[in-house]
Write an enzyme that holds these catalytic residues in place. Structure first.
Site, PDB file in Angstrom:
ATOM      1  N   GLY A   4      14.088 -57.550   8.462  1.00  0.00           N
ATOM      2  CA  GLY A   4      12.886 -58.377   8.420  1.00  0.00           C
ATOM      3  C   GLY A   4      11.719 -57.653   7.791  1.00  0.00           C
ATOM      4  O   GLY A   4      11.908 -56.678   7.063  1.00  0.00           O
ATOM      5  N   ALA A   5      10.495 -58.165   8.060  1.00  0.00           N
ATOM      6  CA  ALA A   5       9.282 -57.685   7.385  1.00  0.00           C
ATOM      7  C   ALA A   5       9.548 -57.679   5.877  1.00  0.00           C
ATOM      8  O   ALA A   5       9.331 -56.679   5.184  1.00  0.00           O
ATOM      9  CB  ALA A   5       8.865 -56.310   7.891  1.00  0.00           C
ATOM     10  N   LEU A   6      10.043 -58.815   5.408  1.00  0.00           N
ATOM     11  CA  LEU A   6      10.518 -58.877   4.024  1.00  0.00           C
ATOM     12  C   LEU A   6       9.371 -58.701   3.034  1.00  0.00           C
ATOM     13  O   LEU A   6       8.265 -59.183   3.252  1.00  0.00           O
ATOM     14  CB  LEU A   6      11.214 -60.219   3.768  1.00  0.00           C
ATOM     15  CG  LEU A   6      12.422 -60.544   4.651  1.00  0.00           C
ATOM     16  CD1 LEU A   6      13.114 -61.814   4.149  1.00  0.00           C
ATOM     17  CD2 LEU A   6      13.418 -59.390   4.692  1.00  0.00           C
TER      18      LEU A   6
ATOM     19  N   HIS B  26      12.961 -57.041  -1.111  1.00  0.00           N
ATOM     20  CA  HIS B  26      14.023 -57.870  -0.535  1.00  0.00           C
ATOM     21  C   HIS B  26      14.191 -59.136  -1.380  1.00  0.00           C
ATOM     22  O   HIS B  26      15.311 -59.619  -1.576  1.00  0.00           O
ATOM     23  CB  HIS B  26      13.669 -58.306   0.895  1.00  0.00           C
ATOM     24  CG  HIS B  26      13.592 -57.193   1.891  1.00  0.00           C
ATOM     25  ND1 HIS B  26      12.419 -56.778   2.457  1.00  0.00           N
ATOM     26  CD2 HIS B  26      14.564 -56.408   2.424  1.00  0.00           C
ATOM     27  CE1 HIS B  26      12.654 -55.788   3.300  1.00  0.00           C
ATOM     28  NE2 HIS B  26      13.950 -55.535   3.294  1.00  0.00           N
TER      29      HIS B  26
ATOM     30  N   GLN C  57      20.054 -48.148  15.379  1.00  0.00           N
ATOM     31  CA  GLN C  57      19.861 -47.232  14.252  1.00  0.00           C
ATOM     32  C   GLN C  57      18.525 -46.491  14.307  1.00  0.00           C
ATOM     33  O   GLN C  57      18.198 -45.739  13.401  1.00  0.00           O
ATOM     34  CB  GLN C  57      20.029 -47.953  12.914  1.00  0.00           C
ATOM     35  CG  GLN C  57      18.912 -48.905  12.521  1.00  0.00           C
ATOM     36  CD  GLN C  57      19.256 -49.648  11.238  1.00  0.00           C
ATOM     37  OE1 GLN C  57      20.071 -50.576  11.251  1.00  0.00           O
ATOM     38  NE2 GLN C  57      18.658 -49.271  10.120  1.00  0.00           N
TER      39      GLN C  57
ATOM     40  N   GLY D 146      19.484 -52.364  -1.150  1.00  0.00           N
ATOM     41  CA  GLY D 146      18.508 -51.731  -2.036  1.00  0.00           C
ATOM     42  C   GLY D 146      18.796 -50.247  -2.169  1.00  0.00           C
ATOM     43  O   GLY D 146      19.132 -49.582  -1.182  1.00  0.00           O
TER      44      GLY D 146
ATOM     45  N   LYS E 174      16.730 -47.911  -2.588  1.00  0.00           N
ATOM     46  CA  LYS E 174      15.754 -46.986  -1.974  1.00  0.00           C
ATOM     47  C   LYS E 174      16.480 -46.199  -0.876  1.00  0.00           C
ATOM     48  O   LYS E 174      16.275 -45.017  -0.710  1.00  0.00           O
ATOM     49  CB  LYS E 174      14.570 -47.739  -1.380  1.00  0.00           C
ATOM     50  CG  LYS E 174      13.590 -46.783  -0.702  1.00  0.00           C
ATOM     51  CD  LYS E 174      12.355 -47.474  -0.227  1.00  0.00           C
ATOM     52  CE  LYS E 174      12.579 -48.248   1.047  1.00  0.00           C
ATOM     53  NZ  LYS E 174      12.844 -47.403   2.228  1.00  0.00           N
TER      54      LYS E 174
ATOM     55  N   SER F 287       9.193 -51.907   4.212  1.00  0.00           N
ATOM     56  CA  SER F 287       8.555 -52.668   5.296  1.00  0.00           C
ATOM     57  C   SER F 287       7.585 -51.769   6.056  1.00  0.00           C
ATOM     58  O   SER F 287       6.607 -52.238   6.629  1.00  0.00           O
ATOM     59  CB  SER F 287       9.610 -53.189   6.257  1.00  0.00           C
ATOM     60  OG  SER F 287      10.571 -53.913   5.537  1.00  0.00           O
ATOM     61  N   ARG F 288       7.861 -50.466   6.061  1.00  0.00           N
ATOM     62  CA  ARG F 288       7.008 -49.530   6.801  1.00  0.00           C
ATOM     63  C   ARG F 288       5.637 -49.329   6.145  1.00  0.00           C
ATOM     64  O   ARG F 288       4.713 -48.868   6.802  1.00  0.00           O
ATOM     65  CB  ARG F 288       7.690 -48.170   6.920  1.00  0.00           C
ATOM     66  CG  ARG F 288       8.922 -48.200   7.786  1.00  0.00           C
ATOM     67  CD  ARG F 288       9.705 -46.916   7.614  1.00  0.00           C
ATOM     68  NE  ARG F 288      11.040 -47.050   8.162  1.00  0.00           N
ATOM     69  CZ  ARG F 288      11.392 -46.701   9.379  1.00  0.00           C
ATOM     70  NH1 ARG F 288      10.511 -46.172  10.178  1.00  0.00           N
ATOM     71  NH2 ARG F 288      12.620 -46.883   9.805  1.00  0.00           N
TER      72      ARG F 288
END
Ligand code: PAF
Length: 280
Positions: free
Chosen positions: A32-34, A38, A62, A149, A151, A188-189
């Protein structure tokens, strides 16, 4: 676009659409926090598949730090809008109980260096959680292709290994890392950083770029990485966790830079853990 909150609902969707949309499913697993990074995964999946399932699940197993799990941004309403605009067919947003039952726990998995170096060493148990949830989501979503992704370069290597062993019929698609206009890798962070933090975080990608430029001009890769390490370490407010050269498939540590395909880096800014990488 349909929102489904349990694996039971997802199974019913598969049965209802078995002669159509569910035949060729592209899967984009997310927490989430797309953001637009994304969005590019979903757009690519919707071009290549008949339907796209996007999972939104902040996976408790995780996170090796409880505060990181608790403060992870949760923005389901906005996520649904972004997913829909990018071409998602289904957003699957299950609860931890739905995915794990009563035992919210990940088994230990050892794939050698790919799970034990860099991210594996900095975040004990992290890849156990990733492997466990992606495995369970693959079983639930039954995709033909799954999009990740790059990243999270090491995560891609770990998922490829897990998938080769447990889900060989699923094609893992590694998609380009997306950056903002100043080079910061989208994450997202980033939403948790102040404008000062963002300015500091941009040094991570500028040092990666500078490393590659030095190598192109003839400097040894190891020396160039050392210079980037020195520059990042002396920056106040940025705590470097690691920077190093890797082979993107094996992640085996080596001092010789001949087999390196990428430079990977992890650092904390304002308590937010950020990762990035660049191809050599
Ligand atoms: O990359 C992520 O967002 C997560 O690690 C993933 C793959 C969705 C598993 O929870």
């Amino acid at each position: 676009m349909t929102i489904l909150k349990t694996t039971k609902e997802l199974n019913s969707w598969f049965i209802e659409n078995s002669n159509g949309l569910a035949k060729n499913v592209g899967f984009v697993p997310t927490m989430g926090a797309l953001h637009s990074g994304h969005g590019t995964l979903i757009e690519r999946a919707s071009k290549e598949c008949d339907s796209v399932v996007v999972s939104v699940f902040v996976n408790p197993t995780q996170f090796n730090e409880t505060t990181d799990f608790q403060s992870y941004p949760r923005t389901l309403e906005g996520d649904m809008l972004l997913a829909k605009d990018a071409g998602a067919t289904v957003v699957f947003a299950p609860s931890p109980e739905d995915i794990y039952g009563l035992n919210v726990h990940a088994e230990r998995v050892d794939y050698g260096p790919v799970t034990s170096t860099f991210e594996g060493r900095s975040r004990p148990g992290h890849f156990d959680g990733v492997i466990s949830v992606v495995d369970k989501l693959f079983v639930a979503v039954k995709p033909q292709k799954a999009y990740f992704g790059s990243k999270d370069l090491q995560q891609v290597a770990v998922v490829e290994r897990m998938s080769r062993e447990r889900h060989p019929q699923i094609q893992i698609v590694s998609c380009d890392l997306i950056r903002d206009e100043n080079g910061l890798a989208l994450s997202s962070r980033n939403a948790r950083l102040s404008s000062h933090g963002i300015a500091l975080a941009q040094h991570i990608s500028s040092e990666l770029q500078a490393s590659v430029s030095r190598v192109k001009k003839g400097l040894e890769t190891a020396k160039s990485v050392e210079m980037a390490q020195y520059n990042l370490e002396k920056l106040g407010g940025l705590d470097l966790e690691y920077i190093g050269g890797v082979d993107k498939k094996t992640f085996a540590k080596s001092s010789a830079d001949r087999g390196w395909t990428h430079i990977v880096v992890a650092a904390r800014v304002e308590g937010v853990r950020l990762i990035d990488n660049i191809e050599l």
